[in-house]
Motif scaffolding. Structure first.
Motif, PDB file in Angstrom:
ATOM      1  N   GLN A  12      34.229  46.550  37.251  1.00 23.26           N
ATOM      2  CA  GLN A  12      34.069  47.391  36.066  1.00 23.26           C
ATOM      3  C   GLN A  12      35.433  47.834  35.538  1.00 23.26           C
ATOM      4  OE1 GLN A  12      31.445  50.638  37.078  1.00 23.26           O
ATOM      5  NE2 GLN A  12      29.627  49.388  36.754  1.00 23.26           N
ATOM      6  N   PRO A  13      35.519  48.135  34.261  1.00 29.07           N
ATOM      7  CA  PRO A  13      36.775  48.676  33.714  1.00 29.07           C
ATOM      8  C   PRO A  13      37.223  49.898  34.510  1.00 29.07           C
ATOM      9  CG  PRO A  13      35.292  48.108  31.934  1.00 29.07           C
ATOM     10  CD  PRO A  13      34.503  47.937  33.207  1.00 29.07           C
ATOM     11  N   GLY A  14      38.516  49.930  34.784  1.00 32.09           N
ATOM     12  CA  GLY A  14      39.068  50.994  35.591  1.00 32.09           C
ATOM     13  C   GLY A  14      39.084  50.700  37.076  1.00 32.09           C
ATOM     14  N   GLY A  15      38.451  49.610  37.462  1.00 36.02           N
ATOM     15  CA  GLY A  15      38.383  49.256  38.867  1.00 36.02           C
ATOM     16  C   GLY A  15      39.608  48.531  39.370  1.00 36.02           C
ATOM     17  N   SER A  16      39.550  48.150  40.650  1.00 38.24           N
ATOM     18  CA  SER A  16      40.685  47.501  41.309  1.00 38.24           C
ATOM     19  C   SER A  16      40.233  46.235  42.020  1.00 38.24           C
ATOM     20  CB  SER A  16      41.307  48.444  42.340  1.00 38.24           C
ATOM     21  OG  SER A  16      41.817  49.610  41.733  1.00 38.24           O
ATOM     22  N   LEU A  17      41.175  45.324  42.141  1.00 38.37           N
ATOM     23  CA  LEU A  17      40.974  44.123  42.935  1.00 38.37           C
ATOM     24  C   LEU A  17      42.301  43.774  43.602  1.00 38.37           C
ATOM     25  CD1 LEU A  17      38.968  41.650  40.625  1.00 38.37           C
ATOM     26  CD2 LEU A  17      38.139  42.725  42.729  1.00 38.37           C
ATOM     27  N   ARG A  18      42.199  43.136  44.770  1.00 38.14           N
ATOM     28  CA  ARG A  18      43.387  42.597  45.398  1.00 38.14           C
ATOM     29  C   ARG A  18      43.202  41.101  45.576  1.00 38.14           C
ATOM     30  NH1 ARG A  18      46.351  43.575  51.234  1.00 38.14           N
ATOM     31  NH2 ARG A  18      44.556  42.368  51.981  1.00 38.14           N
ATOM     32  N   LEU A  19      44.053  40.349  44.931  1.00 39.21           N
ATOM     33  CA  LEU A  19      44.031  38.897  45.063  1.00 39.21           C
ATOM     34  C   LEU A  19      44.944  38.482  46.205  1.00 39.21           C
ATOM     35  CD1 LEU A  19      44.298  37.821  41.312  1.00 39.21           C
ATOM     36  CD2 LEU A  19      42.269  38.491  42.630  1.00 39.21           C
ATOM     37  N   SER A  20      44.548  37.436  46.902  1.00 37.17           N
ATOM     38  CA  SER A  20      45.354  36.881  47.987  1.00 37.17           C
ATOM     39  C   SER A  20      45.641  35.415  47.708  1.00 37.17           C
ATOM     40  CB  SER A  20      44.619  37.001  49.324  1.00 37.17           C
ATOM     41  OG  SER A  20      44.345  38.347  49.649  1.00 37.17           O
ATOM     42  N   CYS A  21      46.786  34.971  48.165  1.00 39.56           N
ATOM     43  CA  CYS A  21      47.183  33.565  48.045  1.00 39.56           C
ATOM     44  C   CYS A  21      47.748  33.146  49.391  1.00 39.56           C
ATOM     45  CB  CYS A  21      48.209  33.384  46.942  1.00 39.56           C
ATOM     46  SG  CYS A  21      48.959  31.740  46.864  1.00 39.56           S
ATOM     47  N   VAL A  22      46.996  32.338  50.106  1.00 40.42           N
ATOM     48  CA  VAL A  22      47.438  31.850  51.409  1.00 40.42           C
ATOM     49  C   VAL A  22      48.073  30.483  51.235  1.00 40.42           C
ATOM     50  CG1 VAL A  22      46.750  31.251  53.742  1.00 40.42           C
ATOM     51  CG2 VAL A  22      45.594  33.132  52.556  1.00 40.42           C
ATOM     52  N   ALA A  23      49.286  30.346  51.723  1.00 39.33           N
ATOM     53  CA  ALA A  23      50.021  29.088  51.578  1.00 39.33           C
ATOM     54  C   ALA A  23      50.010  28.306  52.877  1.00 39.33           C
ATOM     55  CB  ALA A  23      51.456  29.372  51.161  1.00 39.33           C
ATOM     56  N   SER A  24      49.929  26.992  52.731  1.00 40.09           N
ATOM     57  CA  SER A  24      50.091  26.106  53.878  1.00 40.09           C
ATOM     58  C   SER A  24      51.001  24.961  53.445  1.00 40.09           C
ATOM     59  CB  SER A  24      48.744  25.576  54.373  1.00 40.09           C
ATOM     60  OG  SER A  24      48.062  24.897  53.343  1.00 40.09           O
ATOM     61  N   GLY A  25      51.836  24.530  54.365  1.00 42.16           N
ATOM     62  CA  GLY A  25      52.769  23.453  54.047  1.00 42.16           C
ATOM     63  C   GLY A  25      54.104  23.919  53.522  1.00 42.16           C
ATOM     64  N   ILE A  26      54.194  25.172  53.168  1.00 44.95           N
ATOM     65  CA  ILE A  26      55.443  25.780  52.739  1.00 44.95           C
ATOM     66  C   ILE A  26      55.521  27.176  53.329  1.00 44.95           C
ATOM     67  CG2 ILE A  26      55.604  24.508  50.557  1.00 44.95           C
ATOM     68  CD1 ILE A  26      54.696  27.159  49.169  1.00 44.95           C
ATOM     69  N   SER A  27      56.709  27.752  53.255  1.00 38.61           N
ATOM     70  CA  SER A  27      56.875  29.138  53.673  1.00 38.61           C
ATOM     71  C   SER A  27      57.082  29.988  52.432  1.00 38.61           C
ATOM     72  CB  SER A  27      58.089  29.256  54.597  1.00 38.61           C
ATOM     73  OG  SER A  27      58.349  30.617  54.868  1.00 38.61           O
TER      74      SER A  27
END
Length: 117
Positions: A12-27
């Motif tokens: 909903q408007p005003g809300g929060s989210l946390r996106l994650s990006c997991v990498a493999s093959g690189i650091s």
């Protein structure tokens, strides 16, 4: 090399989210890690970046003050914390790893963020 995003969804408007990006093959510690977004009918835009050296961060004016990019080298993961979300933040959010020279330039498949009541 794989970048796998997660954490998108409907909020909903005003809300929060946390996106994650997991990498493999690189650091993630050796790349400039970025989050881009693309809304329907619009060009893809850079919203946040974190440099490999020093961890310097930069944010798009459209989201500055509402988002934070961070990196956990031990988990080889980059995050995008998004607060006070607005309907205009609705877009597919992409993780990107950009390396100097021959390190390469990699993109994830994207995660949908929808801000709606």
């Amino acid at each position: 090399v794989q970048l796998v995003e997660s954490g998108g969804g409907l909020v909903q408007p005003g809300g929060s989210l946390r996106l994650s990006c997991v990498a493999s093959g690189i650091s993630v510690s050796t790349y400039v890690m970025m989050w881009h977004r693309q809304a329907p009918g619009k060009e893809r835009e850079l919203v946040a970046s974190i440099r490999s050296a020093g961890g310097i961060t930069n944010y798009a004016d459209s989201m500055k003050g509402r988002i934070t990019i961070s990196r956990d080298n031990a988990k080889n993961t980059v995050y995008l914390q998004m607060n006070s979300l607005k309907p205009e933040d609705t877009a597919v959010y992409y993780c990107r790893a950009w390396g100097f020279g021959a390190l390469g330039d990699y993109w994830g498949q994207g995660t949908q963020v929808t801000v709606s009541s």
